[in-house]
Design an enzyme around this catalytic site. Structure first.
Site, PDB file in Angstrom:
ATOM      1  N   HIS A  31       0.712   7.500   2.061  1.00  0.00           N
ATOM      2  CA  HIS A  31       0.925   6.410   1.082  1.00  0.00           C
ATOM      3  C   HIS A  31       2.368   6.491   0.596  1.00  0.00           C
ATOM      4  O   HIS A  31       2.711   7.349  -0.222  1.00  0.00           O
ATOM      5  CB  HIS A  31      -0.044   6.576  -0.097  1.00  0.00           C
ATOM      6  N   HIS A  33       6.113   4.060  -0.442  1.00  0.00           N
ATOM      7  CA  HIS A  33       6.808   2.776  -0.640  1.00  0.00           C
ATOM      8  C   HIS A  33       8.254   2.945  -0.202  1.00  0.00           C
ATOM      9  O   HIS A  33       8.964   3.815  -0.725  1.00  0.00           O
ATOM     10  CB  HIS A  33       6.765   2.373  -2.116  1.00  0.00           C
ATOM     11  N   LYS A 117      -4.345  -3.152   2.649  1.00  0.00           N
ATOM     12  CA  LYS A 117      -4.230  -2.645   1.279  1.00  0.00           C
ATOM     13  C   LYS A 117      -4.743  -3.667   0.276  1.00  0.00           C
ATOM     14  O   LYS A 117      -4.293  -4.811   0.254  1.00  0.00           O
ATOM     15  CB  LYS A 117      -2.755  -2.312   0.976  1.00  0.00           C
ATOM     16  N   HIS A 154      -6.088   0.230  -4.239  1.00  0.00           N
ATOM     17  CA  HIS A 154      -5.520   0.602  -5.542  1.00  0.00           C
ATOM     18  C   HIS A 154      -6.668   0.509  -6.535  1.00  0.00           C
ATOM     19  O   HIS A 154      -7.088  -0.586  -6.901  1.00  0.00           O
ATOM     20  CB  HIS A 154      -4.362  -0.320  -5.937  1.00  0.00           C
ATOM     21  N   HIS A 192      -4.264   7.360  -4.366  1.00  0.00           N
ATOM     22  CA  HIS A 192      -3.752   8.094  -5.530  1.00  0.00           C
ATOM     23  C   HIS A 192      -4.802   8.266  -6.624  1.00  0.00           C
ATOM     24  O   HIS A 192      -4.649   7.794  -7.749  1.00  0.00           O
ATOM     25  CB  HIS A 192      -2.476   7.467  -6.094  1.00  0.00           C
ATOM     26  N   ASP A 265       2.644   8.464  -2.625  1.00  0.00           N
ATOM     27  CA  ASP A 265       2.911   7.286  -3.462  1.00  0.00           C
ATOM     28  C   ASP A 265       4.347   7.338  -3.990  1.00  0.00           C
ATOM     29  O   ASP A 265       4.627   6.883  -5.108  1.00  0.00           O
ATOM     30  CB  ASP A 265       1.908   7.174  -4.619  1.00  0.00           C
TER      31      ASP A 265
HETATM   32  C1  NCD Z   1       3.930   1.529  -6.923  1.00  0.00           C
HETATM   33  C2  NCD Z   1       5.224   0.769  -6.627  1.00  0.00           C
HETATM   34  O1  NCD Z   1       6.191   0.945  -7.374  1.00  0.00           O
HETATM   35  O2  NCD Z   1       5.271   0.016  -5.655  1.00  0.00           O
HETATM   36  N1  NCD Z   1       3.979   1.960  -8.277  1.00  0.00           N
HETATM   37  C3  NCD Z   1       3.309   3.008  -8.809  1.00  0.00           C
HETATM   38  O3  NCD Z   1       3.405   3.193 -10.016  1.00  0.00           O
HETATM   39  N2  NCD Z   1       2.573   3.800  -8.067  1.00  0.00           N
HETATM   40  C4  NCD Z   1       2.728   0.684  -6.618  1.00  0.00           C
HETATM   41  C5  NCD Z   1       1.448   1.463  -6.595  1.00  0.00           C
HETATM   42  O4  NCD Z   1       1.170   2.207  -5.656  1.00  0.00           O
HETATM   43  O5  NCD Z   1       0.680   1.330  -7.564  1.00  0.00           O
HETATM   44 ZN    ZN Z   2       1.647   3.172  -4.153  1.00  0.00          ZN
END
Ligand code: NCD
Ligand code: ZN
Length: 365
Positions: A31, A33, A117, A154, A192, A265
């Site tokens: 996971h 970003h 997702k 999520h 998460h 995450d």
């Molecule tokens: C994530 C993001 O910034 O894209 N933010 C977070 O607080 N984890 C999105 C997510 O996974 O909830």
């Molecule tokens: Zn995330």
């Protein structure tokens, strides 16, 4: 062009190793970003340093919603991987109320996407295009169940009237459990997970459900958001919870069970957007995630279970082989150094500070 901040490189300090080398299958990040543009170019090398694969979240603006979007995004990610480093981005598709089940099937057959997702609309960063009415996604869920493609979830309700610390538990009760009863064959990853309720739900839920756990939710509890003042760099969704929830996550991660695996995450936001009146949710951990995880497992007397959590359990759930490449881990006499931020365009991204020293360093071979 993005450059790294002038801070010590990972493993630059630490002194001589005090333990024999531990060699594990190279970890996967289930996971992450990566964003796009300058930020993408800054953060992809951070993940590729210690991970051989990563499941890339689709919450760009506009979202990565089609197979074509995912292929194009995958190419941009690969362009940001440093020369000589083997790294495989695995793609996800952003589920909307308009998603067509046949597009999902085509993406699965073409191996363009690994998972879909689900963001409840409004639950987190860039979730505005997510789902409000969960009945509308039934046809997609049926298709996912039929083809065995995982749904990454999520797991928070977006309802502002629900206390933010309860939103995961309420989601399990009100949304996820009804969905799983309606679609018993659906394979789900509770992303998460942050609560004991979530850990218990996954543990008792049969083989069709698993969960990712982040390194920051293993390292901090909710006090870290308010220690001496507001700490936006410790703020993410789902927010860190009370200490007994952190302890439940730690037991799940280090306990050797197959249903829990590593998903950082890692969620980079520029400092100007974190250090603001309304701070974005997301903690950027890619740079230190693996050494920090090793420290946490070591402190729990479970370093021998790190490989299952970081490199084997997720691959098993996603029905892929563990990575052939290896990661060497060594414990050092003194703390290892890592940058407190990485540069991105004209700004930077703060790297997660777990609040304790890390004496483990890692290197892919
Ligand atoms: C994530 C993001 O910034 O894209 N933010 C977070 O607080 N984890 C999105 C997510 O996974 O909830
Ligand atoms: Zn995330």
């Amino acid at each position: 062009m993005a450059r790294r901040a002038e801070s010590p490189a990972i493993g630059a300090a630490g002194g001589p190793p005090v333990s024999p080398l531990a060699e594990i299958a190279c970890p996967d990040d289930w996971h992450v970003h990566f964003r796009d543009g300058d930020l993408l170019r800054s953060v992809v090398p951070e993940t590729a340093r210690h991970f051989a694969r990563a499941l890339v979240m689709p919450n760009l603006v506009p979202p990565v919603a089609s197979a074509a979007d995912a292929s194009a995004y995958r190419r941009r990610i690969l362009e940001a991987v440093p020369g000589g480093v083997e790294f495989e981005p695995l793609m996800t598709l952003y589920l909307t109320e308009e998603t067509d089940p046949s597009d999902i099937e085509a993406a699965a057959v073409g191996e363009t996407a690994t998972a879909v997702k689900l963001y409840p609309a409004g639950a987190t960063t860039n979730s505005g295009g997510g789902v409000r009415n969960f009945d509308l996604i039934d046809p997609v869920l049926e298709k996912l169940a039929e083809i065995g493609m995982p749904l990454c979830v999520h797991g928070e309700v977006a309802d502002e009237s629900v206390d933010i610390f309860d939103r995961e538990a309420v989601f399990l009760d009100k949304v996820l459990d009804p969905i799983r009863r309606k679609h018993p064959e659906l394979r789900v990853v509770l992303e998460h997970v942050t609560t004991k309720e979530g850990v218990d739900y996954v543990s008792s839920g049969g083989t069709g459900i698993a969960a990712t756990i982040t390194v920051h939710h293993l390292a901090i509890n909710r006090n870290a958001m308010f220690s001496g003042g507001m700490r936006p760099h410790n703020f993410c969704r789902p927010v860190a919870k009370r200490e007994h929830h952190r302890e439940a996550l730690l037991s799940a991660a280090t306990g050797g069970g197959e249903k829990f695996f590593f998903g950082t995450d890692s969620a980079p936001h520029l400092k100007q957007h974190k250090e603001a009146a309304v701070a974005c949710a997301g903690i950027f951990t890619a740079t230190c995630a693996v050494p920090c995880l090793a420290q946490i497992f070591d402190d729990s007397g479970a370093i021998d279970r790190l490989e299952s959590f970081a490199s084997l359990n997720g691959a098993r759930f996603y029905r892929v082989q563990p990575n052939a490449g290896k990661l060497i881990l060594e414990k050092c006499e003194s703390p290892v150094g890592y940058p407190d931020r990485i540069l991105a365009g004209n700004d930077s991204v703060a790297v997660f500070d777990p609040g304790f020293a890390i004496r483990w360093r890692a290197r892919r071979i």
